[in-house]
Design a protein around this motif. Structure first.
Motif, PDB file in Angstrom:
ATOM      1  N   PRO A 179       0.822  -1.214   0.000  1.00  0.00           N
ATOM      2  CA  PRO A 179       0.000   0.000   0.000  1.00  0.00           C
ATOM      3  C   PRO A 179       0.857   1.266   0.000  1.00  0.00           C
ATOM      4  O   PRO A 179       1.865   1.349   0.711  1.00  0.00           O
ATOM      5  N   ALA A 180       0.452   2.242  -0.793  1.00  0.00           N
ATOM      6  CA  ALA A 180       1.159   3.524  -0.847  1.00  0.00           C
ATOM      7  C   ALA A 180       0.711   4.376   0.336  1.00  0.00           C
ATOM      8  O   ALA A 180      -0.078   5.313   0.209  1.00  0.00           O
ATOM      9  N   SER A 181       1.246   4.043   1.502  1.00  0.00           N
ATOM     10  CA  SER A 181       0.903   4.739   2.742  1.00  0.00           C
ATOM     11  C   SER A 181       2.156   4.835   3.596  1.00  0.00           C
ATOM     12  O   SER A 181       3.162   4.169   3.331  1.00  0.00           O
ATOM     13  N   GLU A 182       2.091   5.648   4.636  1.00  0.00           N
ATOM     14  CA  GLU A 182       3.249   5.768   5.525  1.00  0.00           C
ATOM     15  C   GLU A 182       3.531   4.448   6.239  1.00  0.00           C
ATOM     16  O   GLU A 182       4.679   4.089   6.471  1.00  0.00           O
ATOM     17  N   ALA A 183       2.468   3.715   6.586  1.00  0.00           N
ATOM     18  CA  ALA A 183       2.640   2.442   7.276  1.00  0.00           C
ATOM     19  C   ALA A 183       3.059   1.322   6.336  1.00  0.00           C
ATOM     20  O   ALA A 183       3.586   0.299   6.785  1.00  0.00           O
ATOM     21  N   GLY A 184       2.829   1.499   5.041  1.00  0.00           N
ATOM     22  CA  GLY A 184       3.188   0.485   4.059  1.00  0.00           C
ATOM     23  C   GLY A 184       4.483   0.838   3.352  1.00  0.00           C
ATOM     24  O   GLY A 184       5.587   0.531   3.819  1.00  0.00           O
ATOM     25  N   LEU A 185       4.373   1.500   2.213  1.00  0.00           N
ATOM     26  CA  LEU A 185       5.551   1.891   1.440  1.00  0.00           C
ATOM     27  C   LEU A 185       6.496   2.760   2.261  1.00  0.00           C
ATOM     28  O   LEU A 185       7.724   2.628   2.171  1.00  0.00           O
ATOM     29  N   GLY A 186       5.937   3.647   3.088  1.00  0.00           N
ATOM     30  CA  GLY A 186       6.777   4.527   3.895  1.00  0.00           C
ATOM     31  C   GLY A 186       7.686   3.777   4.838  1.00  0.00           C
ATOM     32  O   GLY A 186       8.818   4.210   5.095  1.00  0.00           O
ATOM     33  N   TYR A 187       7.212   2.653   5.370  1.00  0.00           N
ATOM     34  CA  TYR A 187       8.050   1.844   6.259  1.00  0.00           C
ATOM     35  C   TYR A 187       9.294   1.352   5.529  1.00  0.00           C
ATOM     36  O   TYR A 187      10.406   1.413   6.068  1.00  0.00           O
ATOM     37  N   TRP A 188       9.111   0.854   4.312  1.00  0.00           N
ATOM     38  CA  TRP A 188      10.249   0.319   3.567  1.00  0.00           C
ATOM     39  C   TRP A 188      11.207   1.429   3.141  1.00  0.00           C
ATOM     40  O   TRP A 188      12.429   1.231   3.126  1.00  0.00           O
ATOM     41  N   LEU A 189      10.670   2.599   2.811  1.00  0.00           N
ATOM     42  CA  LEU A 189      11.533   3.722   2.430  1.00  0.00           C
ATOM     43  C   LEU A 189      12.420   4.180   3.577  1.00  0.00           C
ATOM     44  O   LEU A 189      13.539   4.660   3.356  1.00  0.00           O
ATOM     45  N   SER A 190      11.945   4.032   4.803  1.00  0.00           N
ATOM     46  CA  SER A 190      12.700   4.516   5.964  1.00  0.00           C
ATOM     47  C   SER A 190      13.481   3.418   6.678  1.00  0.00           C
ATOM     48  O   SER A 190      14.188   3.709   7.640  1.00  0.00           O
ATOM     49  N   ASN A 191      13.368   2.188   6.211  1.00  0.00           N
ATOM     50  CA  ASN A 191      14.047   1.068   6.874  1.00  0.00           C
ATOM     51  C   ASN A 191      15.545   1.102   6.573  1.00  0.00           C
ATOM     52  O   ASN A 191      15.943   1.025   5.406  1.00  0.00           O
ATOM     53  N   PRO A 192      16.416   1.189   7.593  1.00  0.00           N
ATOM     54  CA  PRO A 192      17.860   1.275   7.353  1.00  0.00           C
ATOM     55  C   PRO A 192      18.449   0.003   6.773  1.00  0.00           C
ATOM     56  O   PRO A 192      19.575   0.037   6.236  1.00  0.00           O
ATOM     57  N   GLU A 193      17.737  -1.123   6.863  1.00  0.00           N
ATOM     58  CA  GLU A 193      18.235  -2.375   6.294  1.00  0.00           C
ATOM     59  C   GLU A 193      17.979  -2.478   4.791  1.00  0.00           C
ATOM     60  O   GLU A 193      18.464  -3.398   4.140  1.00  0.00           O
ATOM     61  N   VAL A 194      17.215  -1.547   4.251  1.00  0.00           N
ATOM     62  CA  VAL A 194      16.851  -1.580   2.833  1.00  0.00           C
ATOM     63  C   VAL A 194      17.803  -0.694   2.035  1.00  0.00           C
ATOM     64  O   VAL A 194      17.999   0.476   2.356  1.00  0.00           O
ATOM     65  N   TYR A 195      18.377  -1.265   0.990  1.00  0.00           N
ATOM     66  CA  TYR A 195      19.285  -0.513   0.114  1.00  0.00           C
ATOM     67  C   TYR A 195      18.507   0.259  -0.949  1.00  0.00           C
ATOM     68  O   TYR A 195      18.847   1.392  -1.280  1.00  0.00           O
ATOM     69  N   LEU A 196      17.470  -0.366  -1.505  1.00  0.00           N
ATOM     70  CA  LEU A 196      16.725   0.271  -2.583  1.00  0.00           C
ATOM     71  C   LEU A 196      15.274  -0.181  -2.553  1.00  0.00           C
ATOM     72  O   LEU A 196      14.984  -1.382  -2.530  1.00  0.00           O
ATOM     73  N   VAL A 197      14.361   0.785  -2.538  1.00  0.00           N
ATOM     74  CA  VAL A 197      12.934   0.517  -2.730  1.00  0.00           C
ATOM     75  C   VAL A 197      12.612   0.961  -4.150  1.00  0.00           C
ATOM     76  O   VAL A 197      12.457   2.144  -4.430  1.00  0.00           O
ATOM     77  N   ASP A 198      12.547   0.004  -5.057  1.00  0.00           N
ATOM     78  CA  ASP A 198      12.418   0.309  -6.480  1.00  0.00           C
ATOM     79  C   ASP A 198      10.942   0.384  -6.871  1.00  0.00           C
ATOM     80  O   ASP A 198      10.227  -0.620  -6.836  1.00  0.00           O
ATOM     81  N   THR A 199      10.509   1.570  -7.235  1.00  0.00           N
ATOM     82  CA  THR A 199       9.128   1.787  -7.680  1.00  0.00           C
ATOM     83  C   THR A 199       9.070   2.171  -9.152  1.00  0.00           C
ATOM     84  O   THR A 199       8.075   2.718  -9.624  1.00  0.00           O
TER      85      THR A 199
END
Length: 234
Positions: A179-199
Motif C-alpha cells: 500500500p502507498a501509505s506511511e505504514a506500508g511503502l513509507g516503512y520500507w523507504l525509511s528502513n535502514p536495512e533496505v538498500y533500494l525501494v524500487d518503484t
C-alpha cells in the motif's frame, strides 16, 4: 532453483535482463520490428527500458540502469525515493508494485514479520548464500508468498557427486505490491536495512503506455527490474 555464481555472475537476473538490454538499448523512444516481434526501447532521467512482444502476445519490459556508475546509481536511488514519496502522497493507500533490495541478507522470519506488518503482497523473492566447497556466492529464488505455503530450505544440494551445497544466508530481494501509505511503502523507504525501494515499474508503465501506445494497446504488460544485489557486499 538455486545457482552458484562467481564475480562474473553479477549480470544474472530473472529474464536475462542485462543480456536483453545490451542487445536492444540503442536508441531513444523507438519502435522497431526484430524477427517479426515488435520491440520498444527508450530511457527516462533515471533508467533505461527495453521490451518485446513474445509469442504469447504479452509485452515484456525490462528496466535497468548503469549499476557500476556511481553517479547513475546515486541518481537512480534518489529518483526512487522521490517517486516513493510522491506515491504515498497521491495514491492514498492504493497497492503499488515495488522491488525491495536489502543492504545485506535478512533473516527470513524477520522479513515475514515486516511483510505482514506493512501489508506487502509477495510475488517472488531471492535468497542468497555461499557454496560449502568454493565459498562462491549463489542464489535461491521462488515465485510465491512468504506465508509458509512452500518450504524454504536452509541449504540446497547443488552437486550430488561432490556434496556441494548452497548454504542460504538470508533474503536479499523481495518483489510484490505494498500500500502507498506511511505504514506500508513509507516503512520500507525509511528502513535502514533496505538498500533500494524500487518503484520504477509505476513510471515505466506510464511511459510505455504513452509513448508506445500502438504496441501496448490491449496487451498484458509484464515488467522485470534488475536488482543491484550482486554488486553489494554480502
Amino acid at each position: 532453483m538455486a545457482r552458484i555464481t562467481g564475480i562474473k555472475g553479477r549480470v544474472i537476473q530473472i529474464g536475462a535482463i542485462t543480456a536483453v538490454l545490451v542487445v536492444v538499448l540503442v536508441a531513444l523512444r523507438v519502435t522497431t520490428s526484430i524477427a517479426g516481434r515488435l520491440v520498444i526501447e527508450g530511457a527516462t532521467d533515471s533508467f533505461r527500458y527495453a521490451g518485446r512482444v513474445e509469442n504469447s502476445g504479452d509485452l515484456f519490459v525490462y528496466v535497468s540502469t548503469a549499476w557500476y556508475d556511481p553517479k547513475a546509481l546515486q541518481d537512480y536511488r534518489a529518483a526512487n525515493i522521490r517517486r516513493g514519496q510522491e506515491l504515498i502522497t497521491h495514491k492514498e493507500g492504493m497497492p503499488v508494485p515495488v522491488q525491495i533490495t536489502f543492504a545485506r541478507p535478512q533473516p527470513l522470519e524477520e522479513v515475514r514479520a515486516r511483510v505482514a506488518q506493512t501489508g506487502f503482497q509477495v510475488e517472488s523473492f531471492i535468497m542468497v548464500g555461499r557454496s560449502t566447497l568454493t565459498n562462491q556466492r549463489g542464489t535461491y529464488g521462488q515465485s510465491n508468498s512468504l506465508d509458509g505455503g512452500l518450504p524454504i530450505p536452509e541449504r540446497e544440494l547443488m552437486d550430488p557427486a561432490t556434496g556441494e551445497e548452497l548454504v542460504l544466508q538470508g533474503l536479499m530481494v523481495l518483489q510484490g505490491t505494498v500500500p502507498a501509505s506511511e505504514a506500508g511503502l513509507g516503512y520500507w523507504l525509511s528502513n535502514p536495512e533496505v538498500y533500494l525501494v524500487d518503484t520504477s515499474e509505476v513510471e515505466v508503465l506510464e511511459v510505455v503506455r504513452r509513448i508506445h501506445a500502438s504496441v501496448v494497446a490491449d496487451r498484458n504488460i509484464q515488467v522485470a527490474i534488475e536488482s543491484p544485489f550482486w554488486s553489494l557486499d554480502w
